[in-house]
Design a protein around this motif. Structure first.
Motif, PDB file in Angstrom:
ATOM      1  N   UNK A 183       0.834  -1.206   0.000  1.00 26.75           N
ATOM      2  CA  UNK A 183       0.000   0.000   0.000  1.00 26.75           C
ATOM      3  C   UNK A 183       0.866   1.252   0.000  1.00 26.75           C
ATOM      4  N   UNK A 184       0.504   2.210  -0.845  1.00 25.63           N
ATOM      5  CA  UNK A 184       1.171   3.513  -0.874  1.00 25.63           C
ATOM      6  C   UNK A 184       0.581   4.374   0.231  1.00 25.63           C
ATOM      7  N   UNK A 204       0.212  13.635   0.940  1.00 26.93           N
ATOM      8  CA  UNK A 204      -0.917  12.750   0.668  1.00 26.93           C
ATOM      9  C   UNK A 204      -0.794  11.529   1.568  1.00 26.93           C
ATOM     10  N   UNK A 205      -1.863  11.202   2.277  1.00 24.54           N
ATOM     11  CA  UNK A 205      -1.870  10.041   3.169  1.00 24.54           C
ATOM     12  C   UNK A 205      -3.060   9.153   2.830  1.00 24.54           C
ATOM     13  N   UNK A 206      -2.803   7.876   2.703  1.00 20.32           N
ATOM     14  CA  UNK A 206      -3.854   6.894   2.444  1.00 20.32           C
ATOM     15  C   UNK A 206      -3.574   5.667   3.307  1.00 20.32           C
ATOM     16  N   UNK A 207      -4.497   5.340   4.206  1.00 25.85           N
ATOM     17  CA  UNK A 207      -4.305   4.193   5.083  1.00 25.85           C
ATOM     18  C   UNK A 207      -4.890   2.936   4.444  1.00 25.85           C
ATOM     19  N   UNK A 208      -4.234   1.794   4.617  1.00 25.32           N
ATOM     20  CA  UNK A 208      -4.742   0.552   4.012  1.00 25.32           C
ATOM     21  C   UNK A 208      -6.091   0.165   4.612  1.00 25.32           C
ATOM     22  N   UNK A 209      -6.875  -0.618   3.888  1.00 21.68           N
ATOM     23  CA  UNK A 209      -8.207  -1.020   4.385  1.00 21.68           C
ATOM     24  C   UNK A 209      -8.074  -1.922   5.612  1.00 21.68           C
ATOM     25  N   UNK A 215      -1.326   1.926  14.155  1.00 25.33           N
ATOM     26  CA  UNK A 215       0.033   1.737  13.639  1.00 25.33           C
ATOM     27  C   UNK A 215       0.219   2.533  12.356  1.00 25.33           C
ATOM     28  N   UNK A 216      -0.754   2.476  11.472  1.00 31.74           N
ATOM     29  CA  UNK A 216      -0.650   3.153  10.175  1.00 31.74           C
ATOM     30  C   UNK A 216      -0.775   4.666  10.345  1.00 31.74           C
ATOM     31  N   UNK A 217      -1.696   5.090  11.210  1.00 28.94           N
ATOM     32  CA  UNK A 217      -1.873   6.515  11.439  1.00 28.94           C
ATOM     33  C   UNK A 217      -0.646   7.151  12.063  1.00 28.94           C
ATOM     34  N   UNK A 218      -0.042   6.464  13.018  1.00 27.65           N
ATOM     35  CA  UNK A 218       1.165   7.013  13.664  1.00 27.65           C
ATOM     36  C   UNK A 218       2.324   7.108  12.681  1.00 27.65           C
ATOM     37  N   UNK A 219       2.467   6.101  11.832  1.00 27.97           N
ATOM     38  CA  UNK A 219       3.535   6.143  10.843  1.00 27.97           C
ATOM     39  C   UNK A 219       3.308   7.287   9.860  1.00 27.97           C
ATOM     40  N   UNK A 220       2.056   7.450   9.401  1.00 21.55           N
ATOM     41  CA  UNK A 220       1.747   8.537   8.480  1.00 21.55           C
ATOM     42  C   UNK A 220       2.054   9.895   9.108  1.00 21.55           C
ATOM     43  N   UNK A 221       1.688  10.067  10.383  1.00 22.82           N
ATOM     44  CA  UNK A 221       1.967  11.327  11.075  1.00 22.82           C
ATOM     45  C   UNK A 221       3.469  11.560  11.189  1.00 22.82           C
ATOM     46  N   UNK A 222       4.224  10.485  11.427  1.00 23.78           N
ATOM     47  CA  UNK A 222       5.671  10.606  11.566  1.00 23.78           C
ATOM     48  C   UNK A 222       6.322  11.067  10.265  1.00 23.78           C
ATOM     49  N   UNK A 223       5.953  10.437   9.159  1.00 26.06           N
ATOM     50  CA  UNK A 223       6.590  10.815   7.892  1.00 26.06           C
ATOM     51  C   UNK A 223       6.140  12.204   7.447  1.00 26.06           C
ATOM     52  N   UNK A 224       4.907  12.583   7.769  1.00 21.94           N
ATOM     53  CA  UNK A 224       4.448  13.937   7.445  1.00 21.94           C
ATOM     54  C   UNK A 224       5.248  14.992   8.194  1.00 21.94           C
ATOM     55  N   UNK A 225       5.664  14.647   9.415  1.00 16.67           N
ATOM     56  CA  UNK A 225       6.407  15.615  10.228  1.00 16.67           C
ATOM     57  C   UNK A 225       7.866  15.708   9.827  1.00 16.67           C
ATOM     58  N   UNK A 226       8.268  14.898   8.860  1.00 16.95           N
ATOM     59  CA  UNK A 226       9.651  14.949   8.382  1.00 16.95           C
ATOM     60  C   UNK A 226      10.500  13.800   8.864  1.00 16.95           C
TER      61      UNK A 226
END
Length: 256
Positions: A205-206, A222-227, A239-250
């Motif tokens: 998943x991207x 752009x953030x898209x969480x897997x189903x 797990x997915x939301x925290x990772x997305x927040x981490x990469x968004x923050x740099x």
């Protein structure tokens, strides 16, 4: 992803992750080719062009530039350019590595290292549409580099959840390189046939695509969480939301 996000109606319906006069970011549905291929099936690029034509009542052909690709069975965040200037500048961002992509995947087994980087030479066979690892220096071979980190494991299912950062964009790269270390992707019918059953959906998943806006220079995320279905549901959605927040923050979650 946000259930209130604007959606493109029609078949298949898909979420719009970002849109302005220059860019269109969407959540690619699984099992749709990114662009027209030999199958003749409806492809994402033309589906989006038709949607833009209808939504904005545009006469004639609609321009939509393909900036990056996802394999047909893969879903998640993708960005397209609505103008040739945006397409050119995004292509340069990709070339200069000012364009970040974070993937999550479920793989069989546990990688030999909890965190690591992989460098291989890959060669694509256009006739069979398959990619193989070949010795360095093989004619036509291209270097492929990625980093991965194990985010969690399911001992009962003998599966691992991994984060992957691409440093090159070779066809089938994640699928081939993870299979090469003995951890093929769940559901991958091309590179994990001895592990997977026919009909299983590939678990790749991207999750995130980030870059400076080609016109305004503002950061676009752009953030898209897997189903939340098997095997993704083996791990809590946070797990997915925290990772997305981490990469968004740099941050990338690959440093520790």
């Amino acid at each position: 992803m946000n259930p209130d996000a604007k959606r493109i109606t029609g078949e298949p319906a898909m979420a719009i992750l970002f849109e302005d006069n220059h860019l269109l970011g969407v959540e690619k549905p699984v099992n749709i080719p990114t662009q027209e291929d030999a199958s003749g099936d409806p492809d994402l690029l033309n589906l989006l062009k038709n949607d833009l034509k209808e939504r904005y009542q545009k006469p004639g052909n609609v321009f939509l530039g393909l900036v990056h690709r996802l394999d047909r069975p893969v879903g998640g965040a993708m960005i397209f350019a609505k103008t040739s200037k945006a397409a050119s500048r995004l292509a340069e961002a990709v070339r200069s590595r000012n364009f970040s992509k974070t993937y999550v995947a479920v793989v069989h087994g546990i990688p030999p290292q909890r965190q690591g980087s992989l460098t291989d030479t890959l060669l694509k066979d256009e006739r069979t549409n398959t990619v193989s690892v070949v010795p360095k220096g093989t004619p036509g071979g291209k270097e492929a580099r990625l980093e991965y980190k194990v985010l969690g494991t399911s001992a009962k299912d003998q599966l691992s959840l991994v984060q992957v950062e691409l440093h090159t964009g070779r066809p089938h790269q994640i699928r081939v390189q993870m299979s090469q270390i003995g951890c093929p992707l769940y559901g991958d019918q091309k590179y994990g046939t001895t592990y997977n059953k026919p009909g299983q959906q590939i678990a790749l998943w991207s999750l995130y695509v980030g870059f400076p806006h080609p016109i305004t220079k503002d950061q676009v995320d752009l953030v898209s969480l897997p189903p939340h279905i098997h095997p993704w549901s083996l791990w809590e959605e946070g797990v997915y939301g925290r990772l997305a927040a981490l990469v968004k923050s740099g941050g990338h979650g690959l440093e520790n």
